[in-house]
Motif scaffolding. Structure first.
Motif, PDB file in Angstrom:
ATOM      1  N   ASP A 122       0.834  -1.219   0.000  1.00  0.00           N
ATOM      2  CA  ASP A 122       0.000   0.000   0.000  1.00  0.00           C
ATOM      3  C   ASP A 122       0.860   1.257   0.000  1.00  0.00           C
ATOM      4  O   ASP A 122       0.531   2.236  -0.680  1.00  0.00           O
ATOM      5  CB  ASP A 122      -0.942   0.002   1.206  1.00  0.00           C
ATOM      6  CG  ASP A 122      -2.037  -1.052   1.095  1.00  0.00           C
ATOM      7  OD1 ASP A 122      -2.236  -1.602  -0.006  1.00  0.00           O
ATOM      8  OD2 ASP A 122      -2.688  -1.332   2.124  1.00  0.00           O
ATOM      9  N   LEU A 123       1.943   1.257   0.755  1.00  0.00           N
ATOM     10  CA  LEU A 123       2.844   2.410   0.768  1.00  0.00           C
ATOM     11  C   LEU A 123       3.454   2.619  -0.611  1.00  0.00           C
ATOM     12  O   LEU A 123       3.594   3.756  -1.077  1.00  0.00           O
ATOM     13  CB  LEU A 123       3.948   2.228   1.814  1.00  0.00           C
ATOM     14  CG  LEU A 123       3.519   2.270   3.273  1.00  0.00           C
ATOM     15  CD1 LEU A 123       4.678   1.892   4.184  1.00  0.00           C
ATOM     16  CD2 LEU A 123       2.970   3.634   3.639  1.00  0.00           C
ATOM     17  N   ARG A 174      -0.010   5.109  -0.355  1.00  0.00           N
ATOM     18  CA  ARG A 174      -0.619   5.286   0.970  1.00  0.00           C
ATOM     19  C   ARG A 174       0.279   6.175   1.814  1.00  0.00           C
ATOM     20  O   ARG A 174       1.493   5.996   1.862  1.00  0.00           O
ATOM     21  CB  ARG A 174      -0.802   3.932   1.637  1.00  0.00           C
ATOM     22  CG  ARG A 174      -1.334   4.017   3.054  1.00  0.00           C
ATOM     23  CD  ARG A 174      -1.537   2.612   3.600  1.00  0.00           C
ATOM     24  NE  ARG A 174      -1.824   2.601   5.019  1.00  0.00           N
ATOM     25  CZ  ARG A 174      -1.928   1.497   5.741  1.00  0.00           C
ATOM     26  NH1 ARG A 174      -1.786   0.311   5.186  1.00  0.00           N
ATOM     27  NH2 ARG A 174      -2.185   1.570   7.027  1.00  0.00           N
ATOM     28  N   GLU A 175      -0.295   7.129   2.490  1.00  0.00           N
ATOM     29  CA  GLU A 175       0.434   8.036   3.373  1.00  0.00           C
ATOM     30  C   GLU A 175       0.221   7.594   4.822  1.00  0.00           C
ATOM     31  O   GLU A 175      -0.902   7.640   5.322  1.00  0.00           O
ATOM     32  CB  GLU A 175      -0.067   9.473   3.198  1.00  0.00           C
ATOM     33  CG  GLU A 175       0.259  10.088   1.857  1.00  0.00           C
ATOM     34  CD  GLU A 175       1.743  10.343   1.667  1.00  0.00           C
ATOM     35  OE1 GLU A 175       2.437  10.584   2.682  1.00  0.00           O
ATOM     36  OE2 GLU A 175       2.194  10.277   0.529  1.00  0.00           O
ATOM     37  N   PRO A 176       1.274   7.161   5.486  1.00  0.00           N
ATOM     38  CA  PRO A 176       1.111   6.714   6.869  1.00  0.00           C
ATOM     39  C   PRO A 176       0.936   7.906   7.816  1.00  0.00           C
ATOM     40  O   PRO A 176       1.539   8.955   7.629  1.00  0.00           O
ATOM     41  CB  PRO A 176       2.422   5.988   7.163  1.00  0.00           C
ATOM     42  CG  PRO A 176       3.416   6.652   6.265  1.00  0.00           C
ATOM     43  CD  PRO A 176       2.652   7.047   5.027  1.00  0.00           C
ATOM     44  N   ARG A 199       2.088   2.014  -3.328  1.00  0.00           N
ATOM     45  CA  ARG A 199       1.035   2.534  -4.203  1.00  0.00           C
ATOM     46  C   ARG A 199       0.568   3.920  -3.781  1.00  0.00           C
ATOM     47  O   ARG A 199      -0.412   4.426  -4.323  1.00  0.00           O
ATOM     48  CB  ARG A 199      -0.138   1.574  -4.219  1.00  0.00           C
ATOM     49  CG  ARG A 199       0.184   0.287  -4.961  1.00  0.00           C
ATOM     50  CD  ARG A 199      -0.989  -0.663  -5.097  1.00  0.00           C
ATOM     51  NE  ARG A 199      -2.274  -0.013  -4.974  1.00  0.00           N
ATOM     52  CZ  ARG A 199      -3.321  -0.525  -4.363  1.00  0.00           C
ATOM     53  NH1 ARG A 199      -3.250  -1.706  -3.800  1.00  0.00           N
ATOM     54  NH2 ARG A 199      -4.461   0.127  -4.292  1.00  0.00           N
TER      55      ARG A 199
END
Length: 61
Positions: free
Chosen positions: A33-34, A38-40, A36
């Motif tokens: 996800d990161l 995704r911002e944690p 792709r």
């Protein structure tokens, strides 16, 4: 940025992304996800950093 640090950690420790995600955040898709976009959040970032630091200490690095 968190993703480059994670990618380096994965290479250094020869760890699969799913194992890393499951161990650090109980999310086997975390790294994918990161990658792709995704911002944690701050909490997830702290949790992942804590896992990496603890893992390094317990494995002598």
């Amino acid at each position: 940025m968190l993703l480059p640090v994670i990618e380096r950690f994965l290479r250094q420790h020869d760890m699969p992304p799913t194992r890393f995600g499951r161990s650090s955040a109980r999310d086997p898709r975390l790294v994918f996800d990161l990658r792709r976009g995704r911002e944690p959040g701050a909490r997830l970032t702290r949790r992942v950093e804590h896992f990496m630091n603890t893992y390094r200490r317990s494995h002598g690095q």
